[in-house]
Design an enzyme around this catalytic site. Structure first.
Site, mmCIF file in Angstrom:
data_model
loop_
_atom_site.group_PDB
_atom_site.id
_atom_site.type_symbol
_atom_site.label_atom_id
_atom_site.label_comp_id
_atom_site.label_asym_id
_atom_site.label_seq_id
_atom_site.Cartn_x
_atom_site.Cartn_y
_atom_site.Cartn_z
ATOM 1 N N SER A 136 -89.387 54.714 84.977
ATOM 2 C CA SER A 136 -88.720 53.811 84.046
ATOM 3 C C SER A 136 -87.264 53.627 84.455
ATOM 4 O O SER A 136 -86.663 54.512 85.086
ATOM 5 C CB SER A 136 -88.802 54.377 82.616
ATOM 6 O OG SER A 136 -88.232 53.479 81.688
ATOM 7 N N ASP A 137 -86.716 52.483 84.098
ATOM 8 C CA ASP A 137 -85.300 52.225 84.346
ATOM 9 C C ASP A 137 -84.740 51.417 83.186
ATOM 10 O O ASP A 137 -85.430 50.543 82.643
ATOM 11 C CB ASP A 137 -85.089 51.464 85.665
ATOM 12 C CG ASP A 137 -83.622 51.341 86.016
ATOM 13 O OD1 ASP A 137 -82.935 52.380 86.068
ATOM 14 O OD2 ASP A 137 -83.148 50.214 86.229
ATOM 15 N N THR A 138 -83.506 51.724 82.810
ATOM 16 C CA THR A 138 -82.835 51.026 81.714
ATOM 17 C C THR A 138 -81.461 50.563 82.190
ATOM 18 O O THR A 138 -80.726 51.341 82.796
ATOM 19 C CB THR A 138 -82.654 51.951 80.494
ATOM 20 O OG1 THR A 138 -83.934 52.396 80.048
ATOM 21 C CG2 THR A 138 -81.952 51.225 79.347
#
Length: 198
Positions: free
Chosen positions: A69-71
């Site tokens: 995941s990446d934000t």
């Protein structure tokens, strides 16, 4: 077996809320936006690369599934990553003050034979921040290591005038969408028992 390809303690905490057993993989990928790459494509790519790098580590494990995941915080076309230092954190917060920005979180799930992903967009509106607000918050140390130099679940919560979208997504892992991806891989979320192992 589910594995989380992330060093983020927040993602570990969020994934544990789904009542799942999972391993944690300490993955390093280059987080650098390519020339001409849109913020949406960048976030999705980094999540895929994290999941793919994680899968290479556990490819010999039967039934291994890896979540990456990446934000990122996005203002206009500018991606605000993690601040380099206190001055950088203050500059980011001054830019966000009194404005609405996007928070993009991509989730990628991969196994030996499958891949699925989702990109979740939320809109966050900051109240106007005074110099004193910013100085106090930066001095707390909380902005460091956070995309956009703030943690919505921490001291910056008081700065948020409006949120449209996923609160857990802004934290780093959109739980509704993540649970849906996991179901597609035959992994069912449940409610953790209080005081018990997630």
């Amino acid at each position: 077996m589910l594995h989380l390809a992330s060093k983020s303690p927040r993602r570990r905490e969020l994934l544990a809320r789904l009542g799942l057993d999972f391993g944690v993989l300490d993955i390093e990928v280059v987080e650098e936006r390519a020339p001409g790459e849109s913020p949406d494509a960048y976030v999705a790519r980094v999540a895929r690369e994290k999941a793919g790098a994680g899968l290479l580590r556990v490819v010999a494990v039967p039934g291994a599934v890896v979540l990456g995941s990446d934000t990122e915080v996005v203002l206009g076309d500018e991606v605000f990553g993690k601040p380099a230092d206190a001055a950088d954190a203050g500059a980011m917060l001054r830019r966000l003050s009194g404005r609405t920005h996007r928070v993009l979180t991509a989730v990628s799930l991969v196994s030996a034979g499958r891949e699925a992903s989702v990109l979740v967009e939320s809109e966050v509106s900051f109240a106007g921040l005074s110099d004193a607000d910013i100085a106090e918050y930066v001095a707390s140390g909380e902005p460091m290591g956070r995309a956009g130099a703030y943690a919505i679940q921490g001291g910056a919560e008081r700065f948020i005038r409006r949120l449209a979208g996923s609160y857990s997504g802004v934290m780093g892992l959109p739980l509704h969408e993540t649970a849906g991806l996991l179901r597609g891989f035959g992994i069912q979320a449940s409610t953790p028992r209080p005081g018990g192992k997630a």
